[in-house]
Design an enzyme around this catalytic site. Structure first.
Site, PDB file in Angstrom:
ATOM      1  CG  HIS A   1       0.943 124.029  33.954  1.00 41.94           C
ATOM      2  ND1 HIS A   1       1.861 125.043  34.053  1.00 41.94           N
ATOM      3  CD2 HIS A   1      -0.262 124.567  34.281  1.00 41.94           C
ATOM      4  CE1 HIS A   1       1.234 126.158  34.418  1.00 41.94           C
ATOM      5  NE2 HIS A   1      -0.048 125.894  34.553  1.00 41.94           N
TER       6      HIS A   1
ATOM      7  CG  PHE B   1       6.426 131.060  39.407  1.00 43.57           C
ATOM      8  CD1 PHE B   1       7.335 130.017  39.248  1.00 43.57           C
ATOM      9  CD2 PHE B   1       6.251 131.595  40.684  1.00 43.57           C
ATOM     10  CE1 PHE B   1       8.049 129.520  40.336  1.00 43.57           C
ATOM     11  CE2 PHE B   1       6.955 131.106  41.775  1.00 43.57           C
ATOM     12  CZ  PHE B   1       7.859 130.069  41.596  1.00 43.57           C
TER      13      PHE B   1
ATOM     14  CB  THR C   1       0.243 128.535  29.986  1.00 42.83           C
ATOM     15  OG1 THR C   1       1.652 128.293  29.880  1.00 42.83           O
ATOM     16  CG2 THR C   1      -0.255 128.034  31.333  1.00 42.83           C
TER      17      THR C   1
ATOM     18  CB  CYS D   1       1.307 133.657  27.098  1.00 38.15           C
ATOM     19  SG  CYS D   1       2.068 132.636  28.385  1.00 38.15           S
TER      20      CYS D   1
ATOM     21  NE  ARG E   1      -3.376 129.929  34.168  1.00 35.43           N
ATOM     22  CZ  ARG E   1      -3.427 130.391  32.929  1.00 35.43           C
ATOM     23  NH1 ARG E   1      -3.514 131.698  32.708  1.00 35.43           N
ATOM     24  NH2 ARG E   1      -3.406 129.559  31.899  1.00 35.43           N
TER      25      ARG E   1
END
Length: 248
Positions: free
Chosen positions: A87, A165, A85, A182, A80
């Site tokens: 999760h 997202f 990031t 990020c 991506r």
């Protein structure tokens, strides 16, 4: 299942390991490219995982791999866009598999639409969210300054989208300390519950995101079970195999 024009299947995968979600995305992507299925929006929640985008910097991972293992946090490089990031539980992850040739062939436009969906959903829930120039995702003003409520990173293949997202509802924000979120060192992540100061049902957020997704992309959103989706893409895969054999 027959497919009328301009619909989007919405599939709730529940708690799904990151690798399994990526594998499924690949299969759905192939089926969408072939026209066997309409647009699809996959929703899920991941166990603890840190992902690094194709343009990300490994130095933005602050923790050693030993520490990640001790904390039960997976690490995964991915194709991506975006940097690094996190999760985890309490975060709604959305993976739109859309054919932009049926919408608009414009990556920036697509990213802005995803941000718009999240901004509208957040407003429904009582919080004003915003964009910040040159920093994808959505942000909110807090007593500590601007903090990131949702991140995004996408991938396109022949104008069909994947990845998407990550929206923090009740996420344990301490896990963001393991990274430079990020790649932005001077900004922090936040969650909807932290901003509002009370519990929020994930189903309420999910419903708002789904409704605005349909509005923004001009699609009738239709709930489809994981089993129905798997049946549809399995049928498509079997047809591809038969075609290949016949061609030989």
């Amino acid at each position: 299942m027959t497919r009328p024009e301009k619909i989007c299947w919405v599939v709730d995968l529940g708690l799904t390991p990151y690798g399994r979600a990526c594998e499924l995305q690949g299969r759905v992507l192939d089926a969408r490219k072939s026209g066997a299925i309409p647009d699809v929006l996959l929703f899920c929640e991941h166990p603890h995982v840190i992902t690094l985008g194709r343009n990300g910097k490994r130095e933005h991972l602050r923790a050693s791999h030993d520490l990640l293992a001790q904390m039960g946090v997976e690490f995964s490089a991915t194709d991506r866009g975006g940097d690094i990031t996190y999760h985890g539980p309490g975060q709604i992850v959305g993976y739109p598999i859309l054919d932009l040739t049926e919408h608009r062939r414009d990556v920036r436009w697509f990213v802005e639409q995803l941000e718009e969906i999240m901004i509208r959903a957040t407003a429904d829930l009582g919080v004003a969210a915003m964009r910040i120039a040159d920093q994808h995702g959505i942000w909110v003003e807090t007593p500590r300054g601007e903090e990131k409520l949702a991140a995004l990173g996408v991938h396109l293949s022949r104008w069909v989208t994947s990845h998407g997202f990550a929206y923090n509802v009740s996420t344990d924000l301490r896990y963001f300390d393991l990274i430079v979120p990020c790649g932005i060192a001077d900004k922090k992540a936040t969650s909807l519950e932290q901003v509002l100061g009370h519990r929020v049902r994930a189903s309420e957020v999910w419903s708002c995101l789904t409704a605005h997704f349909g509005e923004v992309f001009g699609r009738e959103v239709r709930p489809v079970s994981p089993r129905e989706l798997l049946c549809a893409i399995k049928e498509d895969s079997s047809m591809v195999g038969k075609t290949a054999v016949a061609a030989v």
